[in-house]
Design a protein around this motif. Structure first.
Motif, PDB file in Angstrom:
ATOM      1  N   GLU A 187       0.817  -1.214   0.000  1.00 45.62           N
ATOM      2  CA  GLU A 187       0.000   0.000   0.000  1.00 45.62           C
ATOM      3  C   GLU A 187       0.854   1.270   0.000  1.00 45.62           C
ATOM      4  OE1 GLU A 187      -3.280   0.313  -0.230  1.00 45.62           O
ATOM      5  OE2 GLU A 187      -3.535  -1.861  -0.390  1.00 45.62           O
ATOM      6  N   TYR A 188       1.973   1.232   0.703  1.00 44.08           N
ATOM      7  CA  TYR A 188       2.785   2.436   0.875  1.00 44.08           C
ATOM      8  C   TYR A 188       4.260   2.113   0.616  1.00 44.08           C
ATOM      9  CZ  TYR A 188      -1.506   3.565   3.397  1.00 44.08           C
ATOM     10  OH  TYR A 188      -2.814   3.743   3.748  1.00 44.08           O
ATOM     11  N   PHE A 243       6.937   4.861   1.734  1.00 47.82           N
ATOM     12  CA  PHE A 243       7.039   4.930   3.203  1.00 47.82           C
ATOM     13  C   PHE A 243       7.801   3.730   3.736  1.00 47.82           C
ATOM     14  CE2 PHE A 243       5.395   3.538   7.310  1.00 47.82           C
ATOM     15  CZ  PHE A 243       5.648   4.653   8.092  1.00 47.82           C
TER      16      PHE A 243
END
Length: 228
Positions: free
Chosen positions: A51-52, A55
């Motif tokens: 999802e990220y 990050f």
């Protein structure tokens, strides 16, 4: 490719220490595999990356991110150490889980899992096979968790049973809370009439405080070597 690189980087970092225990507790090792199962970091990072990705890369590659992950690992390791110390103490006291109770809990847990996901016995076996497990492997894994929980619960009860409420504590509580022990005529009930009630009120908090201190002492007096 980037996703594969990040996950591989994480796993390589873990694998480098796979053969050495991350801690030794009174002569008993805690393996890197055991810590990895408890932290579930590989699973967490993989899911997070989907999802990220940016990050997650920053988390894995920055000094701040590495420090955060290291701190999380250490906190989980501290819990594993305390758990192992409790299991050692339970063993020393001869505390063991009842075999029949373990079997009943395992059966109940598996039935709950199957009911929750709407699985038949064949469905469960197929799903486990895809993960490289048999139903017997699954039962053994659950049984280990159940045994440990029953033993730890029994140890806590045994330790807390050592707690007593002194006559001085009973009298002090009675004097401080006279208004709570009035009879129908409005006058205080005699101490002898409310002694058991006072003990019932004082015991839970005193037992929890005793248990917390007992755990601190157990950890302080243990021979623990940490290799993280």
């Amino acid at each position: 490719m980037r996703k594969i690189a990040v996950v591989v980087a994480l796993l390589v970092g873990v694998g480098a220490w796979a053969q050495a225990p991350v801690a030794v507790v009174n002569g008993e090792p805690i393996s890197r595999e055991e810590l990895d199962r408890a932290t579930r970091l590989s699973e967490i990072v993989f899911t997070l990356y989907q999802e990220y990705p940016e990050f997650t890369q920053a988390l894995l590659m920055s000094e701040e991110g590495k420090a955060f992950l290291a701190r999380y690992e250490r906190e989980v390791l501290d819990r594993l150490i305390l758990r192992k110390l409790q299991l050692q103490e339970a063993r020393a006291r001869g505390i063991a889980a009842d075999v029949e109770q373990v079997t009943e809990e395992v059966d109940r847990t598996i039935q709950q899992i199957m009911a929750y996901y709407g699985l038949s016995a064949d469905d469960l076996a197929q799903i486990l096979a895809m993960q490289g497990m048999t139903v017997d492997d699954f039962r053994a894994e659950i049984a280990q968790q159940v045994r440990e929980k029953l033993v730890l619960d029994a140890l806590k009860r045994a330790v807390q049973d050592e707690v007593v409420v002194s006559e001085e504590e009973i009298a002090a509580f009675y004097e401080k809370n006279l208004q709570s022990f009035t009879g129908e005529a409005g006058s205080p009930k005699p101490l002898d009439e409310v002694r058991e009630e006072i003990i019932t009120q004082l015991l839970p908090s005193k037992r929890e405080a005793y248990w917390s201190q007992w755990l601190k002492d157990l950890r302080a007096n243990a021979d623990v070597v940490i290799n993280l």
